[in-house]
Design a protein around this motif. Structure first.
Motif, PDB file in Angstrom:
ATOM      1  N   PRO A  97       0.805  -1.229   0.000  1.00 17.71           N
ATOM      2  CA  PRO A  97       0.000   0.000   0.000  1.00 17.71           C
ATOM      3  C   PRO A  97       0.836   1.276   0.000  1.00 17.71           C
ATOM      4  CG  PRO A  97      -0.012  -0.970   2.186  1.00 17.71           C
ATOM      5  CD  PRO A  97       0.677  -1.956   1.295  1.00 17.71           C
ATOM      6  N   LEU A  98       2.046   1.225   0.567  1.00 18.80           N
ATOM      7  CA  LEU A  98       2.832   2.442   0.718  1.00 18.80           C
ATOM      8  C   LEU A  98       3.802   2.635  -0.444  1.00 18.80           C
ATOM      9  CD1 LEU A  98       4.401   3.630   4.049  1.00 18.80           C
ATOM     10  CD2 LEU A  98       5.641   3.829   1.917  1.00 18.80           C
ATOM     11  N   LEU A  99       4.674   1.657  -0.653  1.00 16.26           N
ATOM     12  CA  LEU A  99       5.686   1.797  -1.685  1.00 16.26           C
ATOM     13  C   LEU A  99       5.135   1.592  -3.089  1.00 16.26           C
ATOM     14  CD1 LEU A  99       8.621   2.149  -2.533  1.00 16.26           C
ATOM     15  CD2 LEU A  99       8.993  -0.275  -2.085  1.00 16.26           C
ATOM     16  N   LEU A 100       4.398   0.478  -3.298  1.00 16.21           N
ATOM     17  CA  LEU A 100       3.947   0.162  -4.648  1.00 16.21           C
ATOM     18  C   LEU A 100       2.721   0.976  -5.065  1.00 16.21           C
ATOM     19  CD1 LEU A 100       4.463  -3.705  -4.705  1.00 16.21           C
ATOM     20  CD2 LEU A 100       5.975  -1.907  -5.524  1.00 16.21           C
ATOM     21  N   GLU A 101       1.693   1.011  -4.205  1.00 16.08           N
ATOM     22  CA  GLU A 101       0.450   1.683  -4.592  1.00 16.08           C
ATOM     23  C   GLU A 101       0.558   3.201  -4.514  1.00 16.08           C
ATOM     24  OE1 GLU A 101      -2.650   0.030  -2.227  1.00 16.08           O
ATOM     25  OE2 GLU A 101      -2.492  -1.978  -3.119  1.00 16.08           O
ATOM     26  N   ARG A 102       1.267   3.723  -3.483  1.00 18.79           N
ATOM     27  CA  ARG A 102       1.338   5.173  -3.324  1.00 18.79           C
ATOM     28  C   ARG A 102       2.573   5.769  -3.998  1.00 18.79           C
ATOM     29  NH1 ARG A 102      -2.573   3.371   0.576  1.00 18.79           N
ATOM     30  NH2 ARG A 102      -4.003   5.098   0.930  1.00 18.79           N
ATOM     31  N   THR A 103       3.760   5.379  -3.544  1.00 20.04           N
ATOM     32  CA  THR A 103       4.967   6.008  -4.076  1.00 20.04           C
ATOM     33  C   THR A 103       5.132   5.717  -5.564  1.00 20.04           C
ATOM     34  OG1 THR A 103       5.978   5.646  -1.894  1.00 20.04           O
ATOM     35  CG2 THR A 103       7.409   6.389  -3.662  1.00 20.04           C
ATOM     36  N   CYS A 104       5.047   4.441  -5.922  1.00 17.60           N
ATOM     37  CA  CYS A 104       5.193   4.085  -7.339  1.00 17.60           C
ATOM     38  C   CYS A 104       3.917   4.385  -8.126  1.00 17.60           C
ATOM     39  CB  CYS A 104       5.545   2.603  -7.474  1.00 17.60           C
ATOM     40  SG  CYS A 104       7.155   2.169  -6.785  1.00 17.60           S
ATOM     41  N   GLY A 105       2.754   4.095  -7.543  1.00 15.18           N
ATOM     42  CA  GLY A 105       1.496   4.247  -8.263  1.00 15.18           C
ATOM     43  C   GLY A 105       1.072   5.683  -8.456  1.00 15.18           C
ATOM     44  N   VAL A 106       1.045   6.466  -7.379  1.00 19.52           N
ATOM     45  CA  VAL A 106       0.562   7.843  -7.461  1.00 19.52           C
ATOM     46  C   VAL A 106       1.636   8.771  -8.023  1.00 19.52           C
ATOM     47  CG1 VAL A 106      -0.337   9.794  -6.132  1.00 19.52           C
ATOM     48  CG2 VAL A 106      -1.020   7.467  -5.535  1.00 19.52           C
ATOM     49  N   LEU A 107       2.872   8.594  -7.566  1.00 14.42           N
ATOM     50  CA  LEU A 107       3.961   9.476  -7.981  1.00 14.42           C
ATOM     51  C   LEU A 107       4.718   8.927  -9.190  1.00 14.42           C
ATOM     52  CD1 LEU A 107       5.618  12.065  -7.295  1.00 14.42           C
ATOM     53  CD2 LEU A 107       7.114  10.572  -5.941  1.00 14.42           C
ATOM     54  N   GLY A 108       5.249   7.708  -9.045  1.00 15.63           N
ATOM     55  CA  GLY A 108       6.125   7.162 -10.067  1.00 15.63           C
ATOM     56  C   GLY A 108       5.455   6.883 -11.396  1.00 15.63           C
ATOM     57  N   SER A 109       4.144   6.714 -11.402  1.00 20.29           N
ATOM     58  CA  SER A 109       3.441   6.500 -12.672  1.00 20.29           C
ATOM     59  C   SER A 109       3.321   7.790 -13.482  1.00 20.29           C
ATOM     60  CB  SER A 109       2.040   5.926 -12.412  1.00 20.29           C
ATOM     61  OG  SER A 109       1.246   6.859 -11.697  1.00 20.29           O
ATOM     62  N   LYS A 110       3.597   8.928 -12.834  1.00 18.57           N
ATOM     63  CA  LYS A 110       3.468  10.225 -13.503  1.00 18.57           C
ATOM     64  C   LYS A 110       4.821  10.892 -13.757  1.00 18.57           C
ATOM     65  CE  LYS A 110      -1.086  10.213 -13.485  1.00 18.57           C
ATOM     66  NZ  LYS A 110      -1.292   8.927 -12.799  1.00 18.57           N
ATOM     67  N   ILE A 111       5.733  10.836 -12.767  1.00 14.23           N
ATOM     68  CA  ILE A 111       7.045  11.460 -12.922  1.00 14.23           C
ATOM     69  C   ILE A 111       8.109  10.534 -12.329  1.00 14.23           C
ATOM     70  CG2 ILE A 111       6.156  13.829 -12.881  1.00 14.23           C
ATOM     71  CD1 ILE A 111       7.040  14.021  -9.963  1.00 14.23           C
ATOM     72  N   PRO A 112       9.352  10.642 -12.788  1.00 21.28           N
ATOM     73  CA  PRO A 112      10.424   9.820 -12.207  1.00 21.28           C
ATOM     74  C   PRO A 112      10.704  10.228 -10.764  1.00 21.28           C
ATOM     75  CG  PRO A 112      11.091  10.827 -14.303  1.00 21.28           C
ATOM     76  CD  PRO A 112       9.840  11.504 -13.877  1.00 21.28           C
ATOM     77  N   PHE A 113      11.158   9.282  -9.957  1.00 21.45           N
ATOM     78  CA  PHE A 113      11.629   9.634  -8.621  1.00 21.45           C
ATOM     79  C   PHE A 113      12.873   8.820  -8.288  1.00 21.45           C
ATOM     80  CE2 PHE A 113       8.856   6.050  -7.707  1.00 21.45           C
ATOM     81  CZ  PHE A 113       9.502   5.372  -6.688  1.00 21.45           C
ATOM     82  N   PHE A 114      13.738   9.416  -7.484  1.00 19.73           N
ATOM     83  CA  PHE A 114      14.997   8.804  -7.073  1.00 19.73           C
ATOM     84  C   PHE A 114      15.034   8.775  -5.552  1.00 19.73           C
ATOM     85  CE2 PHE A 114      15.439  11.099 -11.026  1.00 19.73           C
ATOM     86  CZ  PHE A 114      16.085  10.201 -11.862  1.00 19.73           C
ATOM     87  N   VAL A 115      15.774   7.829  -4.985  1.00 23.48           N
ATOM     88  CA  VAL A 115      15.773   7.664  -3.527  1.00 23.48           C
ATOM     89  C   VAL A 115      17.188   7.474  -2.999  1.00 23.48           C
ATOM     90  CG1 VAL A 115      14.990   6.277  -1.582  1.00 23.48           C
ATOM     91  CG2 VAL A 115      13.472   6.656  -3.528  1.00 23.48           C
ATOM     92  N   ALA A 116      17.545   8.259  -1.992  1.00 22.85           N
ATOM     93  CA  ALA A 116      18.738   8.005  -1.193  1.00 22.85           C
ATOM     94  C   ALA A 116      18.282   7.159  -0.008  1.00 22.85           C
ATOM     95  CB  ALA A 116      19.361   9.324  -0.719  1.00 22.85           C
ATOM     96  N   PHE A 117      18.606   5.885  -0.002  1.00 20.11           N
ATOM     97  CA  PHE A 117      18.040   4.953   0.972  1.00 20.11           C
ATOM     98  C   PHE A 117      18.409   5.320   2.410  1.00 20.11           C
ATOM     99  CE2 PHE A 117      18.195   2.119  -2.831  1.00 20.11           C
ATOM    100  CZ  PHE A 117      16.825   1.922  -2.935  1.00 20.11           C
ATOM    101  N   GLY A 118      17.442   5.129   3.334  1.00 19.98           N
ATOM    102  CA  GLY A 118      17.643   5.441   4.745  1.00 19.98           C
ATOM    103  C   GLY A 118      17.898   4.210   5.581  1.00 19.98           C
ATOM    104  N   ASN A 119      17.923   4.395   6.908  1.00 23.83           N
ATOM    105  CA  ASN A 119      18.247   3.288   7.807  1.00 23.83           C
ATOM    106  C   ASN A 119      17.166   2.209   7.803  1.00 23.83           C
ATOM    107  OD1 ASN A 119      16.789   5.486   9.234  1.00 23.83           O
ATOM    108  ND2 ASN A 119      16.801   4.058  10.957  1.00 23.83           N
ATOM    109  N   HIS A 120      15.903   2.590   7.661  1.00 28.13           N
ATOM    110  CA  HIS A 120      14.846   1.575   7.611  1.00 28.13           C
ATOM    111  C   HIS A 120      14.889   0.807   6.294  1.00 28.13           C
ATOM    112  CE1 HIS A 120      12.391   2.214  11.272  1.00 28.13           C
ATOM    113  NE2 HIS A 120      12.910   3.432  11.221  1.00 28.13           N
TER     114      HIS A 120
END
Length: 253
Positions: A97-120
């Motif tokens: 629900p968070l990474l695939l549906e929201r981050t990738c689905g809502v954001l990534g399906s429209k514009i590219p995004f990049f991530v500097a990975f955190g401790n979690h």
């Protein structure tokens, strides 16, 4: 499903269909004087802190989802995250629900995004599995890219260490070689994205070796997350923005 398209010209529109779901994307046009990007951090849910951590328990991801929608509507060309996309590796409760549906689905399906990975992301590396970053040095998850003559550097928190354990030798060598290179020397601005702030007044901590590298090579601004709030700091000639408050603010009585 993963697909890689290479050799496309700038400003090329691509239509795709995956398992009946259609979408479209456009390659970057790296020629305009100005561009607009979004920066976000700490979109994890806080599940590891217990079921009563959230004010909006019926949909703890709604705030971040609305922010993603606003990034797209406001005309951002791309987005950069400062880590902690998920609190745990629970696929059903978080990653889907968070990474695939929201981050990738809502954001990534429209514009590219990049991530500097955190401790979690490092504790639960499922985020790494779902996301592919630009090519970087062998053995590193840190990477860099250039947009409109500006250098963007994303550093994986797992490779940073601290003052007592000053990070990966590969990271230091890669970063110094990058900053001595032509792209960095010609860049209008040099931006670094990394998770745990190298210095934060509220906690008095300072990752000295990394902060010194930023100063040495003239990094203009460092964007960080981890601390669930907003803060701006200037140390020497380097500015830092702490913006780890996308998913939630720390709260309590």
């Amino acid at each position: 499903a993963t697909a890689r398209l290479e050799g496309l010209s700038p400003k090329t529109k691509v239509w795709y269909e995956v398992v009946g779901q259609r979408g479209e994307a456009r390659t970057w046009e790296d020629c305009a004087d100005h561009f607009k990007c979004a920066i976000f951090g700490d979109f994890q849910s806080g599940l590891s802190n217990g079921p009563k951590w959230w004010d909006w328990e019926e949909d703890p991801f709604l705030c971040g989802e609305k922010m993603f929608e606003d990034m797209v509507k406001s005309g951002c060309e791309f987005a950069v995250g400062t880590g902690d996309l998920a609190d745990t590796a629970d696929y059903r409760k978080e990653l889907r629900p968070l990474l695939l549906e929201r981050t990738c689905g809502v954001l990534g399906s429209k514009i590219p995004f990049f991530v500097a990975f955190g401790n979690h992301d490092s504790l639960h590396p499922a985020s790494h599995f779902f996301l592919e970053s630009p090519a970087s040095a062998p053995g590193l998850s840190s990477f860099a890219f250039v947009k409109n003559s500006c250098l963007f550097v994303c550093i994986d928190d797992a490779e940073v260490g601290d003052d007592k354990t000053p990070g990966s030798a590969k990271l230091r060598a890669w970063f110094e070689e990058l900053m001595k290179g032509e792209a960095a020397q010609k860049a209008k601005f040099r931006f670094v994205f990394q998770h745990v702030p190298v210095y934060v007044e509220a906690f008095g901590n300072c990752n000295r070796w990394l902060a010194d590298l930023f100063e040495k090579y003239g990094v203009d601004c460092v964007f960080s997350g981890d601390h669930h709030g907003y803060e701006r700091i200037v140390r020497g000639k380097t500015r830092q923005v702490v913006n780890g408050c996308m998913g939630y603010f720390d709260h309590g009585k």
